[in-house]
Design a protein around this motif. Structure first.
Motif, short mmCIF file in Angstrom:
data_model
loop_
_atom_site.label_atom_id
_atom_site.label_comp_id
_atom_site.label_asym_id
_atom_site.label_seq_id
_atom_site.Cartn_x
_atom_site.Cartn_y
_atom_site.Cartn_z
N ASP A 3 -6.85 -4.90 6.58
CA ASP A 3 -5.44 -5.25 6.36
C ASP A 3 -4.66 -5.28 7.67
OD1 ASP A 3 -5.51 -5.69 3.66
OD2 ASP A 3 -4.64 -3.77 3.10
N PRO A 7 -1.03 -9.99 8.36
CA PRO A 7 0.20 -9.44 7.79
C PRO A 7 0.01 -9.13 6.30
CG PRO A 7 0.63 -11.50 8.97
CD PRO A 7 -0.86 -11.33 8.90
N LEU A 8 0.46 -7.97 5.88
CA LEU A 8 0.36 -7.60 4.46
C LEU A 8 1.38 -8.39 3.65
CD1 LEU A 8 0.06 -3.70 4.38
CD2 LEU A 8 -1.71 -5.37 3.88
N PRO A 10 4.22 -8.89 0.77
CA PRO A 10 5.28 -7.95 0.39
C PRO A 10 4.86 -6.94 -0.67
CG PRO A 10 6.18 -10.15 0.61
CD PRO A 10 4.68 -10.28 0.73
N GLN A 13 2.80 -4.27 0.88
CA GLN A 13 3.66 -3.41 1.69
C GLN A 13 4.40 -2.41 0.80
OE1 GLN A 13 6.27 -5.56 4.37
NE2 GLN A 13 4.66 -7.05 4.81
N LEU A 14 4.95 -2.90 -0.32
CA LEU A 14 5.66 -2.03 -1.25
C LEU A 14 4.77 -0.90 -1.74
CD1 LEU A 14 8.19 -1.43 -3.00
CD2 LEU A 14 7.14 -2.90 -4.75
N GLY A 16 2.30 0.36 -0.20
CA GLY A 16 1.78 1.16 0.91
C GLY A 16 0.28 0.99 1.08
N ARG A 17 -0.23 -0.21 0.80
CA ARG A 17 -1.68 -0.44 0.82
C ARG A 17 -2.26 -0.34 2.22
NH1 ARG A 17 -3.51 -6.10 -0.95
NH2 ARG A 17 -3.59 -6.52 1.28
N GLU A 18 -3.40 0.37 2.31
CA GLU A 18 -4.13 0.51 3.58
C GLU A 18 -5.63 0.43 3.29
OE1 GLU A 18 -4.82 3.73 7.17
OE2 GLU A 18 -3.53 4.26 5.48
N SER A 56 -4.45 -4.96 -6.94
CA SER A 56 -4.59 -5.13 -5.49
C SER A 56 -5.96 -4.66 -5.01
CB SER A 56 -3.47 -4.36 -4.78
OG SER A 56 -3.54 -4.54 -3.40
#
Length: 131
Positions: A3, A7-8, A10, A13-14, A16-18, A56
């Motif tokens: 990731d 770019p993640l 949106p 990002q919301l 907090g995915r890693e 996701s």
């Protein structure tokens, strides 16, 4: 699959995915950060956010198994909520369980900070060429 290299979106990002990589058994590991804003009236994480994490995770796991010319879309997501989830880190463990030329099945589970499985899902995904 990393990731950090792209770019993640949106939604990721919301949540907090890693991307963490693969464990010794071949499961894809993805960390999410369950926020206070995700809680319901009981103070636990609302099921829709857990389902979004599972969607996701299954998608990212599938992408890790494909070449860069291919992508996937979710056709169905059969989700089970097993225990209440709390604010904080949640780890998804995902694995491809079936694959044909056009379709893929991925199973994922969400594990809380205490190591308890709070939800799981099986996703039916369609494999497509990127446009």
């Amino acid at each position: 699959m990393n990731d950090a290299a792209t770019p993640l979106p949106p939604g990721a990002q919301l949540l907090g995915r890693e991307w963490l990589g693969f464990d010794e058994s071949g499961h894809a590991l993805i960390r999410f950060q369950a926020q206070l804003d995700f809680t319901n009236r009981h103070g636990t994480i609302q099921g829709g956010f857990l389902a979004a994490m599972l969607d996701s995770a299954t998608g990212i796991c599938a992408l890790a198994a494909l070449t860069s010319e291919l992508t996937v879309v979710t056709r169905s997501l059969d989700t089970r909520f097993l225990k209440p989830a709390s604010v904080g880190p949640i780890i998804a463990r995902a694995r491809v369980t079936e694959r044909t030329e056009r379709d893929m099945v991925v199973h994922a589970e969400l594990v809380d900070a205490e190591g308890i499985i709070v939800a799981d899902a099986t996703a039916q995904l369609r494999i497509l060429a990127k446009k």
